[in-house]
Write a protein that holds these residues in place. Structure first.
Motif, mmCIF file in Angstrom:
data_model
loop_
_atom_site.group_PDB
_atom_site.id
_atom_site.type_symbol
_atom_site.label_atom_id
_atom_site.label_comp_id
_atom_site.label_asym_id
_atom_site.label_seq_id
_atom_site.Cartn_x
_atom_site.Cartn_y
_atom_site.Cartn_z
ATOM 1 N N ALA A 1 -25.306 -31.275 -2.493
ATOM 2 C CA ALA A 1 -24.653 -31.994 -1.401
ATOM 3 C C ALA A 1 -24.428 -33.446 -1.799
ATOM 4 C CB ALA A 1 -25.513 -31.952 -0.144
ATOM 5 N N VAL A 2 -23.287 -33.963 -1.410
ATOM 6 C CA VAL A 2 -22.993 -35.382 -1.548
ATOM 7 C C VAL A 2 -22.938 -35.939 -0.131
ATOM 8 C CG1 VAL A 2 -21.365 -37.120 -2.355
ATOM 9 C CG2 VAL A 2 -21.719 -35.033 -3.689
ATOM 10 N N LEU A 3 -23.876 -36.808 0.183
ATOM 11 C CA LEU A 3 -23.985 -37.392 1.512
ATOM 12 C C LEU A 3 -23.445 -38.817 1.479
ATOM 13 C CD1 LEU A 3 -27.626 -36.102 2.094
ATOM 14 C CD2 LEU A 3 -25.489 -34.955 2.711
ATOM 15 N N GLU A 4 -23.518 -39.514 2.579
ATOM 16 C CA GLU A 4 -22.990 -40.882 2.619
ATOM 17 C C GLU A 4 -23.762 -41.843 1.723
ATOM 18 O OE1 GLU A 4 -22.413 -44.476 5.861
ATOM 19 O OE2 GLU A 4 -22.424 -42.421 6.583
ATOM 20 N N ARG A 5 -25.086 -41.783 1.775
ATOM 21 C CA ARG A 5 -25.930 -42.728 1.041
ATOM 22 C C ARG A 5 -26.633 -42.119 -0.163
ATOM 23 N NH1 ARG A 5 -26.587 -43.764 6.447
ATOM 24 N NH2 ARG A 5 -26.245 -45.913 7.119
ATOM 25 N N ALA A 6 -26.546 -40.797 -0.325
ATOM 26 C CA ALA A 6 -27.314 -40.120 -1.376
ATOM 27 C C ALA A 6 -26.695 -38.765 -1.681
ATOM 28 C CB ALA A 6 -28.758 -39.944 -0.919
ATOM 29 N N SER A 7 -27.227 -38.131 -2.718
ATOM 30 C CA SER A 7 -26.862 -36.766 -3.083
ATOM 31 C C SER A 7 -28.142 -35.959 -3.215
ATOM 32 C CB SER A 7 -26.120 -36.730 -4.420
ATOM 33 O OG SER A 7 -24.924 -37.449 -4.339
ATOM 34 N N VAL A 8 -28.000 -34.654 -3.065
ATOM 35 C CA VAL A 8 -29.131 -33.740 -3.220
ATOM 36 C C VAL A 8 -28.790 -32.800 -4.369
ATOM 37 C CG1 VAL A 8 -30.578 -32.000 -2.110
ATOM 38 C CG2 VAL A 8 -29.578 -33.857 -0.734
ATOM 39 N N ALA A 9 -29.737 -32.645 -5.301
ATOM 40 C CA ALA A 9 -29.506 -31.795 -6.467
ATOM 41 C C ALA A 9 -30.746 -30.966 -6.759
ATOM 42 C CB ALA A 9 -29.176 -32.653 -7.689
ATOM 43 N N ARG A 10 -30.543 -29.855 -7.469
ATOM 44 C CA ARG A 10 -31.683 -29.077 -7.959
ATOM 45 C C ARG A 10 -32.347 -29.866 -9.084
ATOM 46 N NH1 ARG A 10 -31.880 -24.216 -5.727
ATOM 47 N NH2 ARG A 10 -29.928 -23.292 -5.029
ATOM 48 N N ALA A 11 -33.650 -29.899 -9.052
ATOM 49 C CA ALA A 11 -34.400 -30.599 -10.094
ATOM 50 C C ALA A 11 -34.306 -29.837 -11.409
ATOM 51 C CB ALA A 11 -35.859 -30.754 -9.680
ATOM 52 N N THR A 12 -34.369 -30.580 -12.487
ATOM 53 C CA THR A 12 -34.431 -29.996 -13.826
ATOM 54 C C THR A 12 -35.782 -30.349 -14.432
ATOM 55 O OG1 THR A 12 -33.540 -31.944 -14.955
ATOM 56 C CG2 THR A 12 -31.940 -30.315 -14.123
ATOM 57 N N ARG A 13 -36.103 -29.699 -15.530
ATOM 58 C CA ARG A 13 -37.363 -29.981 -16.224
ATOM 59 C C ARG A 13 -37.488 -31.474 -16.564
ATOM 60 N NH1 ARG A 13 -40.300 -26.479 -17.792
ATOM 61 N NH2 ARG A 13 -38.754 -24.869 -18.076
ATOM 62 N N GLY A 14 -36.380 -32.107 -16.906
ATOM 63 C CA GLY A 14 -36.406 -33.523 -17.244
ATOM 64 C C GLY A 14 -36.767 -34.434 -16.078
ATOM 65 N N HIS A 15 -36.701 -33.912 -14.859
ATOM 66 C CA HIS A 15 -37.039 -34.712 -13.678
ATOM 67 C C HIS A 15 -38.536 -34.718 -13.359
ATOM 68 C CE1 HIS A 15 -32.706 -33.728 -12.255
ATOM 69 N NE2 HIS A 15 -32.727 -34.912 -12.855
ATOM 70 N N ILE A 16 -39.308 -33.876 -14.035
ATOM 71 C CA ILE A 16 -40.726 -33.729 -13.707
ATOM 72 C C ILE A 16 -41.477 -35.067 -13.701
ATOM 73 C CG2 ILE A 16 -42.933 -32.721 -14.465
ATOM 74 C CD1 ILE A 16 -41.342 -30.235 -15.333
#
Length: 172
Positions: free
Chosen positions: A5-20
């Motif tokens: 999702a792309v929202l007004e102030r932020a986006s939501v994404a599935r986490a990847t291993r690199g985000h740990i």
């Protein structure tokens, strides 16, 4: 990285291993965390220190990522920096006619002037996302020591409808 999702102030994404590592820091930036470090910015290794030796976040990520009923999500600001995280679980139950419950845990958005507005955008989207995926109810779990967060959720229409008890199964 899959943007959900792309929202007004932020986006939501599935986490990847690199985000740990960033997710670990966001979870530590909370008074209920044993690794608590108060900050209004993302925490770096020089502040947090090494990961506890008994931590196996790679294995946890693998279990979450391979389960179609689980989603580890990250919240990105408009510059695509990770500023939040949450885990969404879909639980099919026998209760209430076999309904699906969407269950949120580990929700964090870094402290900042816009964190409440971003949180409201994310949870508004999340309620719609859960409903689109068949959930009849969206539940949020939080430690009772995070009472300051309860007000945020009640302004969004959540109510304290259930009591939960925990039993630690970890040996000390």
């Amino acid at each position: 990285m899959e943007i959900l999702a792309v929202l007004e102030r932020a986006s939501v994404a599935r986490a990847t291993r690199g985000h740990i590592p960033t997710i670990e820091r966001l979870l530590a930036d909370d008074p209920t965390s044993p690794e608590y470090v108060a900050t209004t910015t993302l925490i770096g290794d020089e502040v947090l220190g090494p990961t506890p030796s008994d931590s196996d976040l790679d294995a946890a990520f693998n279990r979450i990522d391979s389960d179609p009923n689980q989603s580890l999500l990250v919240i990105l600001d408009t510059a695509d920096r990770i500023i939040g995280t949450l885990q969404l679980s879909f639980l099919t139950t026998m209760a209430r006619g076999g309904g699906i419950r969407a269950f949120v845990s580990g929700a964090r958005i870094r402290a900042g002037a816009d964190s409440i507005a971003i949180g409201k955008e994310v949870f508004t989207w999340l309620a719609n996302y859960a409903k689109e995926h068949g959930a009849r109810v969206l539940m949020v779990a939080m430690d009772k020591d995070r009472a300051h967060v309860m007000g945020f959720f009640t302004t969004m229409g959540f109510r304290a409808s259930h009591e939960a008890l925990t039993l630690s199964l970890c040996q000390k």
